[in-house]
Write an enzyme that holds these catalytic residues in place. Structure first.
Site, PDB file in Angstrom:
ATOM      1  N   SER A 136      92.143  76.100  -2.020  1.00  0.00           N
ATOM      2  CA  SER A 136      92.019  76.502  -3.428  1.00  0.00           C
ATOM      3  C   SER A 136      90.549  76.531  -3.842  1.00  0.00           C
ATOM      4  CB  SER A 136      92.806  75.533  -4.324  1.00  0.00           C
ATOM      5  OG  SER A 136      92.173  74.278  -4.351  1.00  0.00           O
ATOM      6  N   TYR A 181      82.812  59.171  -8.713  1.00  0.00           N
ATOM      7  CA  TYR A 181      82.615  60.552  -8.224  1.00  0.00           C
ATOM      8  C   TYR A 181      81.118  60.852  -8.136  1.00  0.00           C
ATOM      9  CZ  TYR A 181      82.822  65.722  -8.307  1.00  0.00           C
ATOM     10  OH  TYR A 181      82.659  67.064  -8.034  1.00  0.00           O
TER      11      TYR A 181
HETATM   12  N1  LIG Z   1      84.715  73.114  -9.710  1.00  0.00           N
HETATM   13  C1  LIG Z   1      83.650  72.492 -10.114  1.00  0.00           C
HETATM   14  O1  LIG Z   1      83.271  72.579 -11.302  1.00  0.00           O
HETATM   15  C2  LIG Z   1      82.834  71.671  -9.163  1.00  0.00           C
HETATM   16  C3  LIG Z   1      81.618  71.148  -9.616  1.00  0.00           C
HETATM   17  C4  LIG Z   1      80.864  70.377  -8.748  1.00  0.00           C
HETATM   18  C5  LIG Z   1      81.299  70.132  -7.471  1.00  0.00           C
HETATM   19  N2  LIG Z   1      82.486  70.643  -7.045  1.00  0.00           N
HETATM   20  C6  LIG Z   1      82.907  70.305  -5.693  1.00  0.00           C
HETATM   21  O2  LIG Z   1      83.352  71.480  -5.030  1.00  0.00           O
HETATM   22  C7  LIG Z   1      84.329  71.136  -4.060  1.00  0.00           C
HETATM   23  C8  LIG Z   1      85.555  72.030  -4.228  1.00  0.00           C
HETATM   24  O3  LIG Z   1      86.151  71.766  -5.499  1.00  0.00           O
HETATM   25  P1  LIG Z   1      87.033  72.841  -6.297  1.00  0.00           P
HETATM   26  O4  LIG Z   1      86.459  72.948  -7.630  1.00  0.00           O
HETATM   27  O5  LIG Z   1      87.228  74.050  -5.479  1.00  0.00           O
HETATM   28  O6  LIG Z   1      88.403  72.010  -6.452  1.00  0.00           O
HETATM   29  P2  LIG Z   1      89.891  72.296  -5.924  1.00  0.00           P
HETATM   30  O7  LIG Z   1      90.328  73.666  -6.288  1.00  0.00           O
HETATM   31  O8  LIG Z   1      90.706  71.145  -6.427  1.00  0.00           O
HETATM   32  O9  LIG Z   1      89.743  72.229  -4.330  1.00  0.00           O
HETATM   33  C9  LIG Z   1      89.607  71.007  -3.650  1.00  0.00           C
HETATM   34  C10 LIG Z   1      89.991  71.225  -2.197  1.00  0.00           C
HETATM   35  O10 LIG Z   1      89.814  69.978  -1.495  1.00  0.00           O
HETATM   36  C11 LIG Z   1      91.028  69.693  -0.772  1.00  0.00           C
HETATM   37  N3  LIG Z   1      91.252  68.258  -0.585  1.00  0.00           N
HETATM   38  C12 LIG Z   1      91.470  67.334  -1.537  1.00  0.00           C
HETATM   39  N4  LIG Z   1      91.728  66.130  -0.980  1.00  0.00           N
HETATM   40  C13 LIG Z   1      91.676  66.328   0.365  1.00  0.00           C
HETATM   41  C14 LIG Z   1      91.863  65.492   1.474  1.00  0.00           C
HETATM   42  N5  LIG Z   1      92.180  64.182   1.346  1.00  0.00           N
HETATM   43  N6  LIG Z   1      91.731  66.009   2.711  1.00  0.00           N
HETATM   44  C15 LIG Z   1      91.409  67.323   2.872  1.00  0.00           C
HETATM   45  N7  LIG Z   1      91.242  68.172   1.860  1.00  0.00           N
HETATM   46  C16 LIG Z   1      91.368  67.684   0.614  1.00  0.00           C
HETATM   47  C17 LIG Z   1      92.117  70.306  -1.620  1.00  0.00           C
HETATM   48  O11 LIG Z   1      93.324  70.463  -0.891  1.00  0.00           O
HETATM   49  P3  LIG Z   1      94.748  70.113  -1.600  1.00  0.00           P
HETATM   50  O12 LIG Z   1      94.722  70.765  -2.943  1.00  0.00           O
HETATM   51  O13 LIG Z   1      95.763  70.680  -0.684  1.00  0.00           O
HETATM   52  O14 LIG Z   1      94.780  68.626  -1.698  1.00  0.00           O
HETATM   53  C18 LIG Z   1      91.469  71.624  -2.031  1.00  0.00           C
HETATM   54  O15 LIG Z   1      91.597  72.555  -0.997  1.00  0.00           O
HETATM   55  C19 LIG Z   1      84.620  69.646  -4.258  1.00  0.00           C
HETATM   56  O16 LIG Z   1      83.875  68.905  -3.323  1.00  0.00           O
HETATM   57  C20 LIG Z   1      84.099  69.368  -5.655  1.00  0.00           C
HETATM   58  O17 LIG Z   1      83.703  68.015  -5.829  1.00  0.00           O
HETATM   59  C21 LIG Z   1      83.258  71.404  -7.864  1.00  0.00           C
END
Ligand SMILES: NC(=O)c1ccc[n+]([C@@H]2O[C@H](COP(=O)([O-])OP(=O)(O)OC[C@H]3O[C@@H](n4cnc5c(N)ncnc54)[C@H](OP(=O)(O)O)[C@@H]3O)[C@@H](O)[C@H]2O)c1
Length: 265
Positions: free
Chosen positions: A15, A155
């Site tokens: 995702s 976090y």
């Molecule tokens: N979106 C933002 O505003 C933002 C800002 C700063 C940093 N980030 C960073 O960007 C990265 C991606 O976030 P996103 O926004 O794309 O969120 P997201 O849509 O919730 O995606 C998170 C991904 O990580 C996977 N994941 C979670 N727990 C896991 C585990 N135990 N083992 C393996 N995979 C796992 C999820 O898989 P499942 O759903 O199947 O668990 C999902 O594929 C993260 O590191 C986040 O901290 C995001």
């Protein structure tokens, strides 16, 4: 280094940013290895890529908090493919709880996913990259890895730790043709807040308004692809929140005023 014909392993690819980066890199000619815990979701995603070009998308489901699963998956990839050119440590979970309300077990869980997951996987793949004489490691940190923010204590700490680890690793790898890119997104429009952990470890389950109005995920993915191609050491992606970094440096009192008042959701 263009991503065409490169083999790219992306965690958290089911995702949000991971899924969008996969799409962006595939459209620029990369071969993908997609990981996330849920096999069924990955199978669905692979079908979409197979419809475009069969054999350019592999899936490797695993839980990043399980070192045994990481070892198994790395050995399966070694059987399957000649190398991994680019590893994108993207899997992560955010937090929506004040420190005073958060169980230490939840703090540890946030570190296991956001910090130790990326570190364990990187250490498992690094000797292979060194032996191959090239590689690129990308790590998804956050603006919260650069400054603290309310309701993000563990976090933010885990993301700060990532910055320290991967900055140091880059220095250790100097001269070995292995690059390190640290990506620090601000607010990107994904489901991150929905899955963020609350103080007792349950999911927040709310699309925060800041998240909803964040940078479109496809745009974020484009910036990440270009950052990889240009071997950027550190990249910031966001809207007004990116200015906080500058304000912190040039006018700390203003920074504290803003950060104490900014909405955490
Ligand atoms: N979106 C933002 O505003 C933002 C800002 C700063 C940093 N980030 C960073 O960007 C990265 C991606 O976030 P996103 O926004 O794309 O969120 P997201 O849509 O919730 O995606 C998170 C991904 O990580 C996977 N994941 C979670 N727990 C896991 C585990 N135990 N083992 C393996 N995979 C796992 C999820 O898989 P499942 O759903 O199947 O668990 C999902 O594929 C993260 O590191 C986040 O901290 C995001």
């Amino acid at each position: 280094m263009k991503v065409i014909n490169k083999i790219v392993w992306i965690t958290g690819a089911s995702s949000g940013i991971g899924e969008a980066v996969a799409k962006e890199l595939f459209s620029h000619g990369a071969t993908l290895i997609l990981s996330a815990p849920d096999r069924e979701i990955l199978e669905e995603i692979r079908k979409r890529y197979d419809a475009v070009e069969k054999g350019r998308c592999h899936i490797m489901p695993f839980d990043i908090t399980r070192p045994d699963e990481i070892r198994k998956v790395v050995s399966e990839i070694k059987q399957l493919l000649p190398r991994v050119d680019i590893l994108i440590n993207n899997a992560g979970v955010s937090q929506r709880s004040y420190a005073v309300d958060t169980l230490v077990e939840v703090d540890r869980r946030l570190f296991e996913i956001n910090f130790f997951g990326a570190v364990t996987l990187t250490k498992a793949i690094l000797p292979w990259m060194i032996a191959n004489g090239s590689g690129h490691i990308v790590v998804m940190s956050s603006m919260a890895g650069k400054y603290g923010f309310r309701m993000r204590t563990a976090y933010s700490a885990a993301k700060h730790a990532l910055n320290g680890f991967f900055e140091s690793l880059r220095a250790e790898l100097h001269g070995q043709n292995i690059r390190v890119t640290i990506v620090c997104p601000g607010r990107i429009n994904t489901d991150l807040s929905l899955r963020a952990l609350t103080g007792n470890g349950t999911e927040h389950g709310v699309m925060d308004k800041n998240q909803e109005h964040g940078v479109p995920v496809a745009r974020c993915a484009r910036i990440i692809r270009r950052s990889i191609e240009h071997n950027r050491k550190e990249v910031f992606i966001g809207k007004s929140e990116t200015f906080l970094l500058v304000i912190k440096r040039i006018c700390p009192p203003l920074y504290y005023l803003i950060v104490n008042r900014a909405s955490p959701t």
